[in-house]
Scaffold this active site. Structure first.
Site, PDB file in Angstrom:
ATOM      1  N   LYS A   1       0.856  -1.192   0.000  1.00  0.00           N
ATOM      2  CA  LYS A   1       0.000   0.000   0.000  1.00  0.00           C
ATOM      3  C   LYS A   1       0.881   1.228   0.000  1.00  0.00           C
ATOM      4  O   LYS A   1       2.024   1.187   0.453  1.00  0.00           O
ATOM      5  CB  LYS A   1      -0.878   0.025   1.252  1.00  0.00           C
ATOM      6  CG  LYS A   1      -2.129   0.848   1.101  1.00  0.00           C
ATOM      7  CD  LYS A   1      -3.206   0.049   0.409  1.00  0.00           C
ATOM      8  CE  LYS A   1      -4.533   0.758   0.337  1.00  0.00           C
ATOM      9  NZ  LYS A   1      -5.604  -0.179   0.002  1.00  0.00           N
TER      10      LYS A   1
HETATM   11  N1  GLU Z   1      -7.336   0.073  -3.278  1.00  0.00           N
HETATM   12  C1  GLU Z   1      -8.075  -1.107  -3.557  1.00  0.00           C
HETATM   13  C2  GLU Z   1      -8.116  -2.014  -2.345  1.00  0.00           C
HETATM   14  O1  GLU Z   1      -7.948  -1.559  -1.241  1.00  0.00           O
HETATM   15  C3  GLU Z   1      -7.573  -1.806  -4.816  1.00  0.00           C
HETATM   16  C4  GLU Z   1      -6.168  -2.284  -4.753  1.00  0.00           C
HETATM   17  C5  GLU Z   1      -5.659  -2.820  -6.082  1.00  0.00           C
HETATM   18  O2  GLU Z   1      -6.407  -2.885  -7.020  1.00  0.00           O
HETATM   19  O3  GLU Z   1      -4.474  -3.143  -6.119  1.00  0.00           O
HETATM   20  O4  GLU Z   1      -8.375  -3.173  -2.439  1.00  0.00           O
END
Ligand code: GLU
Length: 418
Positions: A106
């Site tokens: 993240k």
């Molecule tokens: N931000 C989204 C999540 O928390 C998508 C993450 C992604 O597609 O890599 O799952």
């Protein structure tokens, strides 16, 4: 104080709960509570008025044991390292639960994007990408949109990365515009996944999806998509909210009108309709309904308000909206909490499809995307539901049993280097 709950403490408590449930090796338990690596960067930006502002950014890899890191990146004035560590860990469980060959990561930048011009936002995104360039890449870690980020921001990230490498590398990020290697169905994917999971749960509980009353916290991409889908299926969306207010109408809000309003960058508090009542965040969360969908940020349902939650189902569109204390209370009340790592996993699932389409330079049609998304997410749902019944545990703990066991097995098979 409730607003001081550290999401990384929540993560550790959740790991302890599942470790106890499956009798996990204490060494592995400790290992899973650590992140692999974190990069903190300073991002100096020349503002339009000639001044220099320096923002702080992060990229965290929690685990790459099962594949490259995967996870969104958020722009928020409140984002901090422990929050990003928690969000990265939840991504590990999410990709594992769906059995995707990916890990968990993240990123974030502490900034309020509403206060930047478009040019400033572009410079910020490009400089952030340049700062983290050594820890991202199609076989290292693949960012995607999250809170306050979107396809345009992914396009700037992809371009910055590609310019540095001397060739176009669309697979470095997902959630891109379709014209430059994005996938059809990705923008709606998180909402679509929420819908599939809710449909499946309603079948198990003998609830008629068409007659449900829905409350949604958050009206961004996820909140809007699920509101729209449920509305079109005959449900009444009786309340939604944004950062400015909650808005309530017991006969059902006009979702299209509200979306047309917020898409112009306007706040819900300024929307005028004599039938609608403005309500507080707490009133929204505790409104009587069938399905409560927290689709904003972490720590919304806590020990302070859990007892007042008046829905049959909590469907977690956001990551980490419910604390472990609240989980216990909701479980006792018989409320079905569909955990984030299952409920909102449609986003990363279609991100995975986008990534493999980019690598293969071969793009799928929407039918195929939604068909495969449904197959994968429903398989995870069925497995989770079965384990929760067998072991008499919450859906969250059941989902963790699957996700964490898979990671633990991968660690065991790979062994510890050197
Ligand atoms: N931000 C989204 C999540 O928390 C998508 C993450 C992604 O597609 O890599 O799952």
């Amino acid at each position: 104080m409730i607003d001081k709950i550290n999401p990384y403490d929540v993560v550790k408590t959740q790991i302890d709960i599942v470790a106890k449930e499956i009798g996990l090796d204490p060494n592995v338990t400790e290992y899973l509570k650590r992140i692999e690596r974190a990069l903190i960067v300073s991002i100096p930006i020349k503002m339009d008025n000639g001044s220099l502002q320096i923002f702080e950014g992060y990229r965290v890899h929690h685990s790459t044991v099962r594949g490259p890191g995967k996870g969104g990146m958020r722009y928020s004035p409140h984002v901090y390292l422990d929050e990003v560590k928690a969000l990265a860990t939840w991504m590990t469980w999410k990709t594992s639960l769906l059995n995707l060959p990916l890990g968990g990561a993240k990123g974030g930048v502490r900034v309020d994007p509403r206060e930047l011009s478009k040019k400033e936002l572009e410079r910020l995104t490009r400089r952030y990408t340049a700062e983290i360039i050594n820890v991202i890449g199609p076989d290292i870690d693949i960012p995607a949109p999250d809170v306050n980020t979107n396809a345009q921001i992914m396009a700037w990230m992809m371009d910055t990365y590609s310019m540095q490498k001397g060739r176009s590398i669309p697979g470095v990020v997902t959630g891109k515009p379709i014209e430059i290697g994005g996938s059809v169905g990705r923008q709606a994917a998180t909402g679509t996944g929420l819908f599939f999971v809710l449909q499946a749960l309603c079948e198990k509980l003998d609830l008629d999806l068409k007659h449900l009353k829905i409350v949604i916290q958050g009206f961004g991409n996820v909140g809007f998509t699920i509101a729209d889908l449920l509305n079109k299926h005959g449900c009444k969306v009786i309340a939604v909210s944004d950062v400015s207010t909650g808005i309530y109408y017991e006969n059902g809000l006009d979702i299209e009108k509200l979306a047309a309003w917020t898409k112009q960058g306007k706040y819900l508090k300024d929307f005028k309709d004599d039938n609608y009542t403005l309500i507080s965040n707490d009133e929204l969360l505790t409104s009587k309904c069938d399905v409560l969908i927290p689709a904003a940020i972490e720590n919304q349902i806590t020990r302070v308000n859990a007892d007042k939650i008046a829905s049959k189902i909590v469907l977690e569109g956001a990551n980490g909206p419910t604390t472990p204390d609240a989980d216990k209370i909701l479980f006792k009340k018989g409320i079905h909490v569909v955990p984030d790592i299952l409920a909102n996993s449609g986003g990363v699932c279609v991100s995975y499809f986008e990534y493999i389409q980019d690598i293969n330079s071969y793009f799928w049609k929407l039918d195929r995307i939604n068909e495969e998304l449904k197959r994968i997410i429903i398989e995870a749902f069925e497995e989770t539901f079965k384990i929760s019944k067998e072991r008499k545990i919450s859906l969250r703990t059941a989902a963790y049993v699957i996700a964490v066991s898979r990671i633990a097995k991968a660690i065991e098979l790979r062994g510890i280097f050197p």
